[in-house]
Design a protein around this motif. Structure first.
Motif, PDB file in Angstrom:
ATOM      1  N   ARG B  24       0.663 -32.052   4.186  1.00  0.00           N
ATOM      2  CA  ARG B  24       0.283 -33.364   4.702  1.00  0.00           C
ATOM      3  C   ARG B  24       1.077 -33.584   5.980  1.00  0.00           C
ATOM      4  O   ARG B  24       2.281 -33.838   5.954  1.00  0.00           O
ATOM      5  CB  ARG B  24       0.634 -34.412   3.662  1.00  0.00           C
ATOM      6  CG  ARG B  24       0.132 -35.771   3.948  1.00  0.00           C
ATOM      7  CD  ARG B  24       0.533 -36.676   2.799  1.00  0.00           C
ATOM      8  NE  ARG B  24       0.617 -38.035   3.258  1.00  0.00           N
ATOM      9  CZ  ARG B  24      -0.443 -38.817   3.378  1.00  0.00           C
ATOM     10  NH1 ARG B  24      -1.621 -38.396   3.007  1.00  0.00           N
ATOM     11  NH2 ARG B  24      -0.310 -40.032   3.841  1.00  0.00           N
ATOM     12  N   VAL B  35       5.072 -33.376   5.533  1.00  0.00           N
ATOM     13  CA  VAL B  35       6.016 -34.194   4.761  1.00  0.00           C
ATOM     14  C   VAL B  35       6.086 -33.655   3.335  1.00  0.00           C
ATOM     15  O   VAL B  35       7.122 -33.688   2.698  1.00  0.00           O
ATOM     16  CB  VAL B  35       5.664 -35.696   4.834  1.00  0.00           C
ATOM     17  CG1 VAL B  35       4.335 -36.003   4.184  1.00  0.00           C
ATOM     18  CG2 VAL B  35       6.757 -36.546   4.195  1.00  0.00           C
ATOM     19  N   HIS B  36       4.955 -33.122   2.856  1.00  0.00           N
ATOM     20  CA  HIS B  36       4.958 -32.376   1.599  1.00  0.00           C
ATOM     21  C   HIS B  36       3.683 -31.554   1.530  1.00  0.00           C
ATOM     22  O   HIS B  36       2.773 -31.714   2.348  1.00  0.00           O
ATOM     23  CB  HIS B  36       5.096 -33.310   0.379  1.00  0.00           C
ATOM     24  CG  HIS B  36       4.001 -34.325   0.232  1.00  0.00           C
ATOM     25  ND1 HIS B  36       2.753 -34.024  -0.245  1.00  0.00           N
ATOM     26  CD2 HIS B  36       3.968 -35.643   0.532  1.00  0.00           C
ATOM     27  CE1 HIS B  36       2.003 -35.110  -0.252  1.00  0.00           C
ATOM     28  NE2 HIS B  36       2.719 -36.109   0.228  1.00  0.00           N
ATOM     29  N   GLY B  40       3.939 -31.763  -4.024  1.00  0.00           N
ATOM     30  CA  GLY B  40       4.564 -33.088  -3.945  1.00  0.00           C
ATOM     31  C   GLY B  40       6.076 -33.004  -3.795  1.00  0.00           C
ATOM     32  O   GLY B  40       6.695 -31.985  -4.113  1.00  0.00           O
ATOM     33  N   ILE B  41       6.658 -34.092  -3.293  1.00  0.00           N
ATOM     34  CA  ILE B  41       8.088 -34.095  -2.945  1.00  0.00           C
ATOM     35  C   ILE B  41       8.966 -33.811  -4.159  1.00  0.00           C
ATOM     36  O   ILE B  41       9.907 -33.013  -4.091  1.00  0.00           O
ATOM     37  CB  ILE B  41       8.488 -35.445  -2.299  1.00  0.00           C
ATOM     38  CG1 ILE B  41       7.747 -35.644  -0.970  1.00  0.00           C
ATOM     39  CG2 ILE B  41       9.999 -35.508  -2.067  1.00  0.00           C
ATOM     40  CD1 ILE B  41       7.965 -37.015  -0.324  1.00  0.00           C
ATOM     41  N   LEU B  42       8.666 -34.456  -5.291  1.00  0.00           N
ATOM     42  CA  LEU B  42       9.531 -34.287  -6.476  1.00  0.00           C
ATOM     43  C   LEU B  42       9.572 -32.834  -6.916  1.00  0.00           C
ATOM     44  O   LEU B  42      10.645 -32.275  -7.155  1.00  0.00           O
ATOM     45  CB  LEU B  42       9.034 -35.154  -7.641  1.00  0.00           C
ATOM     46  CG  LEU B  42       9.239 -36.655  -7.529  1.00  0.00           C
ATOM     47  CD1 LEU B  42       8.780 -37.349  -8.812  1.00  0.00           C
ATOM     48  CD2 LEU B  42      10.697 -36.979  -7.252  1.00  0.00           C
ATOM     49  N   ALA B  43       8.409 -32.208  -7.040  1.00  0.00           N
ATOM     50  CA  ALA B  43       8.352 -30.823  -7.511  1.00  0.00           C
ATOM     51  C   ALA B  43       8.976 -29.876  -6.490  1.00  0.00           C
ATOM     52  O   ALA B  43       9.651 -28.914  -6.860  1.00  0.00           O
ATOM     53  CB  ALA B  43       6.905 -30.430  -7.804  1.00  0.00           C
ATOM     54  N   LEU B 224       9.254 -32.116   4.786  1.00  0.00           N
ATOM     55  CA  LEU B 224      10.318 -33.012   5.247  1.00  0.00           C
ATOM     56  C   LEU B 224      10.792 -33.967   4.158  1.00  0.00           C
ATOM     57  O   LEU B 224      11.950 -34.365   4.134  1.00  0.00           O
ATOM     58  CB  LEU B 224       9.799 -33.854   6.427  1.00  0.00           C
ATOM     59  CG  LEU B 224       9.472 -33.106   7.711  1.00  0.00           C
ATOM     60  CD1 LEU B 224       8.754 -34.051   8.677  1.00  0.00           C
ATOM     61  CD2 LEU B 224      10.744 -32.574   8.357  1.00  0.00           C
ATOM     62  N   GLY B 225       9.880 -34.352   3.252  1.00  0.00           N
ATOM     63  CA  GLY B 225      10.248 -35.298   2.196  1.00  0.00           C
ATOM     64  C   GLY B 225      11.330 -34.726   1.301  1.00  0.00           C
ATOM     65  O   GLY B 225      12.364 -35.369   1.058  1.00  0.00           O
ATOM     66  N   ASP B 228      14.672 -34.320   2.966  1.00  0.00           N
ATOM     67  CA  ASP B 228      15.448 -35.562   3.029  1.00  0.00           C
ATOM     68  C   ASP B 228      16.096 -35.897   1.679  1.00  0.00           C
ATOM     69  O   ASP B 228      17.263 -36.282   1.631  1.00  0.00           O
ATOM     70  CB  ASP B 228      14.547 -36.706   3.493  1.00  0.00           C
ATOM     71  CG  ASP B 228      15.353 -37.939   3.861  1.00  0.00           C
ATOM     72  OD1 ASP B 228      16.328 -37.804   4.624  1.00  0.00           O
ATOM     73  OD2 ASP B 228      15.022 -39.033   3.376  1.00  0.00           O
ATOM     74  N   PRO B 296      14.880 -48.238  -5.914  1.00  0.00           N
ATOM     75  CA  PRO B 296      15.637 -47.671  -4.801  1.00  0.00           C
ATOM     76  C   PRO B 296      15.970 -48.716  -3.748  1.00  0.00           C
ATOM     77  O   PRO B 296      15.258 -49.713  -3.590  1.00  0.00           O
ATOM     78  CB  PRO B 296      14.688 -46.616  -4.229  1.00  0.00           C
ATOM     79  CG  PRO B 296      13.360 -46.821  -4.859  1.00  0.00           C
ATOM     80  CD  PRO B 296      13.462 -47.895  -5.884  1.00  0.00           C
ATOM     81  N   ARG B 298      16.580 -48.897   0.308  1.00  0.00           N
ATOM     82  CA  ARG B 298      16.324 -48.067   1.495  1.00  0.00           C
ATOM     83  C   ARG B 298      17.312 -48.398   2.610  1.00  0.00           C
ATOM     84  O   ARG B 298      18.049 -49.376   2.538  1.00  0.00           O
ATOM     85  CB  ARG B 298      14.898 -48.322   1.997  1.00  0.00           C
ATOM     86  CG  ARG B 298      13.825 -48.249   0.928  1.00  0.00           C
ATOM     87  CD  ARG B 298      13.498 -46.834   0.540  1.00  0.00           C
ATOM     88  NE  ARG B 298      12.466 -46.786  -0.507  1.00  0.00           N
ATOM     89  CZ  ARG B 298      11.992 -45.656  -1.007  1.00  0.00           C
ATOM     90  NH1 ARG B 298      12.447 -44.483  -0.586  1.00  0.00           N
ATOM     91  NH2 ARG B 298      11.073 -45.675  -1.953  1.00  0.00           N
ATOM     92  N   TYR B 319      15.262 -42.348  -3.958  1.00  0.00           N
ATOM     93  CA  TYR B 319      15.269 -41.808  -5.310  1.00  0.00           C
ATOM     94  C   TYR B 319      15.836 -40.398  -5.263  1.00  0.00           C
ATOM     95  O   TYR B 319      15.431 -39.602  -4.413  1.00  0.00           O
ATOM     96  CB  TYR B 319      13.833 -41.807  -5.819  1.00  0.00           C
ATOM     97  CG  TYR B 319      13.642 -41.279  -7.214  1.00  0.00           C
ATOM     98  CD1 TYR B 319      13.957 -42.065  -8.327  1.00  0.00           C
ATOM     99  CD2 TYR B 319      13.116 -40.009  -7.426  1.00  0.00           C
ATOM    100  CE1 TYR B 319      13.752 -41.580  -9.609  1.00  0.00           C
ATOM    101  CE2 TYR B 319      12.907 -39.527  -8.710  1.00  0.00           C
ATOM    102  CZ  TYR B 319      13.232 -40.314  -9.796  1.00  0.00           C
ATOM    103  OH  TYR B 319      13.032 -39.841 -11.062  1.00  0.00           O
TER     104      TYR B 319
END
Lengths: 125, 370
Positions: B24, B35-36, B40-43, B224-225, B228, B296, B298, B319
């Motif tokens: 994405r 960004v992912h 996905g970012i978590l995985a 990038l997600g 970070d 969270p 920010r 998070y």
């Protein structure tokens, strides 16, 4: 028969007997990515159509969820407190946000039905 | 990303690969980057902590300063550069006359030159600054190179299949090695808190190299997600968020980057302020904060002490996937900077209870010996 309507901001509302269940669409959860927290309104709160009513936090950012209709919040999805990932897994079902007792059902007439919403998504590319 | 943003953003050599992998794409520091990916970012984050991920960090500035520039560079950065052996990396800071941080960077001397890796958003500023202050040295941006970061506990085993010598490398060291026919500068370093490598190679070779690494079963692409969230858990600073030209190394809890000899002799911009703060302390300090609950906080969130008095601001927050909990970093008054100090964070009109904790949030797992 329940009536399902959609907003430009990618909320859905399923209305039956004047009671609307509200959530965000599959498109919205895909755009947000992994949801890690949902802030829900207080039960009993009066909302006007378009008011910020909840906040959904993904890993990346916080986004407002707007009340798609005016009315009173009569229930919220307590399951999201410990299971915010339900918003990703079951956006149209177990990942619902709140139930609103509609004060003006005529507001639904201005909203998109599923066909119109899908057409809007296609136009977003 | 909108077509306008896409048109304005520079593509890295891996752009087509990112798109093919379902990345994405978003604009970041003038570059189109993922960004992912579909994972996905978590995985992607958890994969970096359990196995390995590959990041495209070609947006970062790879800068070469020709000649024996160590002594001259010491007039600009806080590190002991002349005492650093060839092939060893140092994390250091370019400071201004007020002791503020112009940029944070990685520095590696070699026999004939010094290599720097600087933030994408600071490339132009850094290079102008270096050129102005190092008139006897040629300072060049090597924009025909790509940079890949292979990060995670499986990174060494994966990379050793292509370049066996990497298993002998120490963390924070650099070698020129071949991967297949491609000559790469490989350093054992990263921005995740995990063991890992950063691989610099000619731009045209990067897509094939990335595909080769991604074909290994332990490796997934990450965006990038996850970069970070990984660096936040590791307590590492993001320039523009946690450090900038108004924060000093001591305030930023980066006093450890100032070498012993530099503490005695100074000689870098802002040395008077920074050395005074090293000795007497600064009025504020970057700290870690753990929050109760799941909400969270920010960047920009106000921080209060137990009496409700404003004491600072969150500079990075979100998070933490490895902890399944929200964490934040921010600056607080020195009186509230000790671990265990209760604080509250004001998010959307509500006070979230938290506590100052030591950084990093997740222990570093750097491999000290090869």
């Amino acid at each position: 028969m329940p009536v399902i309507r959609f907003t430009q901001e990618h909320e859905w509302i399923r209305v039956e007997d004047g009671l609307g269940t509200v959530g965000i669409t599959d498109y919205a959860q895909q755009q947000l990515g992994d949801v890690v927290f949902v802030e829900l309104p207080a039960v009993g709160m009066a909302v006007a159509k378009g008011d910020p009513a909840a906040v959904v936090e993904s890993v990346k950012a916080a986004s407002e969820v707007y009340a798609p209709v005016s009315g009173e919040v009569i229930a919220v999805n307590e399951g999201l407190a410990d299971g915010p990932e339900l918003v990703n897994a079951e956006p149209l079902d177990g990942g619902w946000f709140m139930k609103i007792r509609l004060s003006d059902e005529s507001e639904l007439a201005e909203m998109m039905d599923e066909e119109a919403y899908q057409a809007m998504l296609r136009s977003l590319g | 990303m909108s077509s306008e943003d896409a048109a304005a953003a520079t593509r890295t050599p891996l752009y087509d690969l990112h798109v093919a992998l379902g990345g994405r794409m978003v604009p970041f520091a003038g570059y189109a980057l993922p960004v992912h990916y579909p994972l996905g970012i978590l995985a992607e984050h958890l994969q970096a902590r359990s196995k390995a991920v590959l990041f495209d960090v070609s947006h970062m500035g790879q800068v070469r300063i020709d000649g024996d520039a160590g002594a001259a560079l010491e007039t600009l950065v806080v590190a002991d550069v002349t005492g650093l052996p060839a092939g060893k990396l140092k994390y250091t800071l370019l400071t201004n006359e007020a002791g503020g941080i112009i940029d944070d960077l990685m520095l590696t001397p070699s026999g004939t030159h010094v290599s720097l890796v600087v933030n994408a958003s600071r490339k132009a500023v850094d290079i102008a600054h270096l050129q102005r202050h190092l008139p006897g040295h040629e300072v060049r941006l090597l924009d025909d190179l790509a940079l890949l970061a292979l990060q995670g506990p499986a990174a060494a085993a994966v990379l050793a299949r292509f370049a066996p010598a990497v298993s002998l490398m120490m963390f924070m060291s650099s070698e020129i090695l071949r991967i297949g026919d491609v000559r790469c500068t490989i350093s054992r370093s990263g921005y995740t808190g995990e063991d890992g490598f950063e691989i610099s190679c000619p731009a045209q070779e990067a897509p094939e190299l990335a595909r080769m690494l991604l074909a290994e079963p332990e490796v997934a692409p990450a965006g990038l997600g996850a970069r970070d969230t990984l660096r936040l858990e590791a307590g590492l600073c993001l320039w523009g968020n946690d450090i900038d030209e108004t924060t000093t190394p001591v305030e930023a809890a980066l006093g450890w980057t100032i070498g012993k000899r530099r503490r005695q002799q100074g000689g870098f911009p802002g040395d008077e302020t920074v050395l005074r703060q090293l000795f007497a302390g600064a009025e504020r300090r970057r700290v870690g904060i753990r929050l109760e609950g799941r909400a969270p906080a920010r960047a920009g969130t106000p921080i209060q002490n137990a009496d409700g008095k404003p004491i600072g601001t969150v500079t990075s927050g979100g998070y933490a996937p490895s902890l399944a909990a929200p964490v934040a970093m921010g600056y607080v008054s020195i009186a509230s900077a000790a671990p265990g100090t209760p604080v509250s964070l004001l998010v959307r009109g509500k006070n979230l209870a938290g506590e100052v904790v030591p950084l990093p949030f997740v222990p570093h797992r750097y491999v000290k010996h090869g």
